[in-house]
Design an enzyme around this catalytic site. Structure first.
Site, PDB file in Angstrom:
ATOM      1  N   ARG A 164       0.978  -1.022   0.443  1.00 32.48           N
ATOM      2  CA  ARG A 164      -0.669  -0.442   0.136  1.00 32.48           C
ATOM      3  C   ARG A 164       0.639   1.119  -0.614  1.00 32.48           C
ATOM      4  O   ARG A 164       0.559   2.069   0.171  1.00 32.48           O
ATOM      5  CB  ARG A 164      -1.081   0.092   1.206  1.00 32.48           C
ATOM      6  CG  ARG A 164      -1.568  -1.180   1.354  1.00 32.48           C
ATOM      7  CD  ARG A 164      -3.045  -1.154   0.069  1.00 32.48           C
ATOM      8  NE  ARG A 164      -3.903  -2.043   0.363  1.00 32.48           N
ATOM      9  CZ  ARG A 164      -4.075  -3.063   0.113  1.00 32.48           C
ATOM     10  NH1 ARG A 164      -3.581  -3.547  -0.733  1.00 32.48           N
ATOM     11  NH2 ARG A 164      -4.769  -4.104   0.037  1.00 32.48           N
ATOM     12  N   SER A 237     -10.591  -1.681   3.737  1.00 31.38           N
ATOM     13  CA  SER A 237     -10.178  -1.610   5.000  1.00 31.38           C
ATOM     14  C   SER A 237      -9.858  -0.312   4.778  1.00 31.38           C
ATOM     15  O   SER A 237      -9.089   1.089   4.307  1.00 31.38           O
ATOM     16  CB  SER A 237      -8.960  -2.421   4.767  1.00 31.38           C
ATOM     17  OG  SER A 237      -8.893  -3.389   4.281  1.00 31.38           O
ATOM     18  N   GLU A 333      -5.762   3.327   6.290  1.00 31.80           N
ATOM     19  CA  GLU A 333      -4.457   2.705   5.165  1.00 31.80           C
ATOM     20  C   GLU A 333      -5.133   4.328   4.666  1.00 31.80           C
ATOM     21  O   GLU A 333      -5.071   4.516   3.578  1.00 31.80           O
ATOM     22  CB  GLU A 333      -5.611   1.778   4.321  1.00 31.80           C
ATOM     23  CG  GLU A 333      -5.020   1.097   2.878  1.00 31.80           C
ATOM     24  CD  GLU A 333      -6.375   0.464   2.241  1.00 31.80           C
ATOM     25  OE1 GLU A 333      -6.818   1.663   2.144  1.00 31.80           O
ATOM     26  OE2 GLU A 333      -5.818  -0.892   2.228  1.00 31.80           O
TER      27      GLU A 333
HETATM   28  N1  EPU Z   1     -10.241 -11.767  10.612  1.00 31.24           N
HETATM   29  C1  EPU Z   1     -11.216 -12.299  10.949  1.00 31.24           C
HETATM   30  N2  EPU Z   1     -11.918 -11.342  11.660  1.00 31.24           N
HETATM   31  C2  EPU Z   1     -12.448 -10.388  10.292  1.00 31.24           C
HETATM   32  C3  EPU Z   1     -12.037 -10.123   9.550  1.00 31.24           C
HETATM   33  C4  EPU Z   1     -10.813 -11.037   9.198  1.00 31.24           C
HETATM   34  O1  EPU Z   1     -11.009 -12.284  12.089  1.00 31.24           O
HETATM   35  O2  EPU Z   1     -13.622  -9.255  11.310  1.00 31.24           O
HETATM   36  C5  EPU Z   1      -9.403 -12.450   9.792  1.00 31.24           C
HETATM   37  C6  EPU Z   1      -9.573 -13.571   8.536  1.00 31.24           C
HETATM   38  O3  EPU Z   1     -10.480 -14.962   8.525  1.00 31.24           O
HETATM   39  C7  EPU Z   1      -8.349 -13.793   7.570  1.00 31.24           C
HETATM   40  C8  EPU Z   1      -8.106 -12.961   8.123  1.00 31.24           C
HETATM   41  O4  EPU Z   1      -8.268 -11.759   9.501  1.00 31.24           O
HETATM   42  O5  EPU Z   1      -7.648 -14.939   8.329  1.00 31.24           O
HETATM   43  C9  EPU Z   1      -7.359 -11.378   7.018  1.00 31.24           C
HETATM   44  O6  EPU Z   1      -9.001 -11.105   6.279  1.00 31.24           O
HETATM   45  P1  EPU Z   1      -8.897 -10.978   4.599  1.00 31.24           P
HETATM   46  O7  EPU Z   1      -8.191 -12.361   3.943  1.00 31.24           O
HETATM   47  O8  EPU Z   1      -9.624 -10.684   4.227  1.00 31.24           O
HETATM   48  O9  EPU Z   1      -7.780  -9.878   4.358  1.00 31.24           O
HETATM   49  P2  EPU Z   1      -7.476  -8.673   5.097  1.00 31.24           P
HETATM   50  O10 EPU Z   1      -5.829  -8.551   5.371  1.00 31.24           O
HETATM   51  O11 EPU Z   1      -8.083  -8.409   5.805  1.00 31.24           O
HETATM   52  C10 EPU Z   1      -6.899  -7.585   2.718  1.00 31.24           C
HETATM   53  C11 EPU Z   1      -6.895  -5.773   2.184  1.00 31.24           C
HETATM   54  C12 EPU Z   1      -7.971  -6.305   1.424  1.00 31.24           C
HETATM   55  C13 EPU Z   1      -7.970  -7.213   0.124  1.00 31.24           C
HETATM   56  C14 EPU Z   1      -8.039  -8.807   1.274  1.00 31.24           C
HETATM   57  C15 EPU Z   1      -7.234  -9.640   0.511  1.00 31.24           C
HETATM   58  C16 EPU Z   1      -5.362  -4.521   3.749  1.00 31.24           C
HETATM   59  C17 EPU Z   1      -5.520  -3.812   4.649  1.00 31.24           C
HETATM   60  N3  EPU Z   1      -6.580  -4.965   3.261  1.00 31.24           N
HETATM   61  O12 EPU Z   1      -7.774  -7.277   3.645  1.00 31.24           O
HETATM   62  O13 EPU Z   1      -7.897  -4.726   0.670  1.00 31.24           O
HETATM   63  O14 EPU Z   1      -9.011  -7.268  -0.379  1.00 31.24           O
HETATM   64  O15 EPU Z   1      -6.723  -8.523   2.008  1.00 31.24           O
HETATM   65  O16 EPU Z   1      -6.827 -10.383  -0.720  1.00 31.24           O
HETATM   66  O17 EPU Z   1      -4.298  -5.501   3.281  1.00 31.24           O
HETATM   67  C18 EPU Z   1      -8.168  -3.111   0.549  1.00 31.24           C
HETATM   68  O18 EPU Z   1      -7.213  -2.415   0.562  1.00 31.24           O
HETATM   69  O19 EPU Z   1      -9.472  -1.733   0.815  1.00 31.24           O
HETATM   70  C19 EPU Z   1      -8.963  -3.556   0.536  1.00 31.24           C
HETATM   71  C20 EPU Z   1     -10.425  -4.122   1.244  1.00 31.24           C
END
Ligand code: EPU
Length: 337
Positions: A164, A237, A333
């Site tokens: 990012r 996010s 972010e």
């Molecule tokens: N999780 C929880 N509870 C929650 C949310 C997440 O336990 O309420 C856990 C999930 O189960 C998972 C882990 O956290 O094991 C990661 O969650 P997720 O796969 O949804 O990915 P993320 O790291 O939260 C990132 C990006 C997203 C992108 C997703 C999918 C960032 C800040 N965000 O989210 O990007 O869509 O990966 O690749 O890096 C964005 O930037 O706006 C965005 C949506």
């Protein structure tokens, strides 16, 4: 070119915050930009470049000029049997670019499907999802330089892309209006990596995969986790996933074994901010106007009538709780303006 004054930005940001801009102009070409920016009364004002306002939180009126990007166009630069290089103008809706690539079997951007915003913003913050980042495809970025009024080019290496992160958020944050990016995309045999989370569940039983199928699976997964901004204002996010040292990660794991951890190539360990916020119980404690999405605690939502200041106040509560419980600092972010 129309120039508006005292312009409401409510429909120009996905949090639906009703902030106003002193001056608002839609930029459809580099000529528009050059004309506006060379007028003394505008050149001296604070500037804000706005795409779809999908990663932006307004906490007050913007005392300056908003340059709304509407520079469109996609063209082919080079094509071989194995790859294609396309030039995408910065005001193109990024998901339209993903759809165009998937339809034509140009591989890679299908993993970034459904991310709101334009190509320009996608470059600035090196958007990423499902194991892919835009920087994997960028060859070169062309930008208008506000200091010299020239058009400059940067190679992907000179864009200093990171998680990012890019030079357009740091050294060039005030100096550049991105005009276009060239993307190098593979063609030919399609062998995508679908190992990321839910994608595997959705696609593993398919004997043949196409970019259109991956695109659909990505969009379906996003729809399950990310609320529609038309229903509940949000900017995806809200926080970045923090990266901590290996020893700090180990201590955290001992105390909170359920916490997911992802080793990074730079030796640090990425912790999902969404899970940290979730474990602090924020899904159960919304304020009257602001909360986190029940499907994903990383996404802060406008429950109706929230101001930018309400959202920031709630985000600070989250940061404090995460710091107290886990000793980890999480940073927004979203751009707070
Ligand atoms: N999780 C929880 N509870 C929650 C949310 C997440 O336990 O309420 C856990 C999930 O189960 C998972 C882990 O956290 O094991 C990661 O969650 P997720 O796969 O949804 O990915 P993320 O790291 O939260 C990132 C990006 C997203 C992108 C997703 C999918 C960032 C800040 N965000 O989210 O990007 O869509 O990966 O690749 O890096 C964005 O930037 O706006 C965005 C949506």
């Amino acid at each position: 070119m129309l120039i508006y004054t005292d312009y409401s930005l409510k429909d120009c940001n996905t949090f639906s915050i009703n902030a106003k801009a002193d001056v608002f102009v839609e930029i459809t070409s580099v000529q528009d930009l050059d004309t506006v920016i060379k007028r003394k009364k505008y050149s001296e004002m604070p500037r804000l470049i706005l795409g779809n306002g999908s990663n932006m939180l307004f906490t007050k009126d913007f005392k300056g000029i908003v340059l709304k990007n509407a520079i469109k166009g996609i063209s082919t630069i080079t094509e071989t049997d194995d790859y294609i290089i396309i030039k995408v103008c910065s005001g193109e809706n990024f998901d339209d670019v993903c759809a165009y690539c998937a339809k034509n079997r140009y591989f890679g951007p299908e993993f970034l499907s459904g991310i709101p915003g334009q190509l320009g913003g996608a470059v600035v913050q090196n958007i990423g999802a499902y194991g892919h980042e835009l920087s994997m495809f960028v060859q070169e970025v062309e930008y208008y330089n506000f200091e010299t009024y020239e058009i400059n080019k940067l190679s992907a290496a000179d864009c200093k892309f990171g998680y990012r992160q890019s030079i357009f958020k740091t050294e060039l944050s005030d100096a550049a209006f991105i005009l276009s990016a060239t993307l190098k995309l593979s063609k030919g045999k399609y062998n995508p990596d679908i190992s990321y989370g839910n994608l595997k569940d959705k696609l593993a039983d398919k004997p043949i995969l196409t970019p259109i199928m991956v695109r659909k699976a990505v969009i379906d997964t996003r729809d399950e986790k990310i609320p529609n901004p038309k229903e509940f204002g949000n900017a995806g996010s809200f926080f970045k996933n923090p990266e901590i040292t290996e020893s700090a990660a180990k201590k955290l794991k001992d105390k909170f074994p359920e916490l997911k951890q992802f080793n990074q190539p730079n030796g640090l360990v990425k912790i999902p901010a969404g899970q940290l916020i979730d474990l602090c119980g924020f899904k159960q404690i919304p304020d009257p106007k602001v909360g986190v999405a029940p499907s994903n605690a990383l996404i802060m939502i406008n429950l109706g009538g929230a101001t930018g200041k309400d959202v920031v106040a709630y985000s600070k509560k989250i940061q404090k709780a995460v710091k107290e419980k886990f000793g980890v600092k999480i940073e927004p972010e979203v751009v707070i303006c």
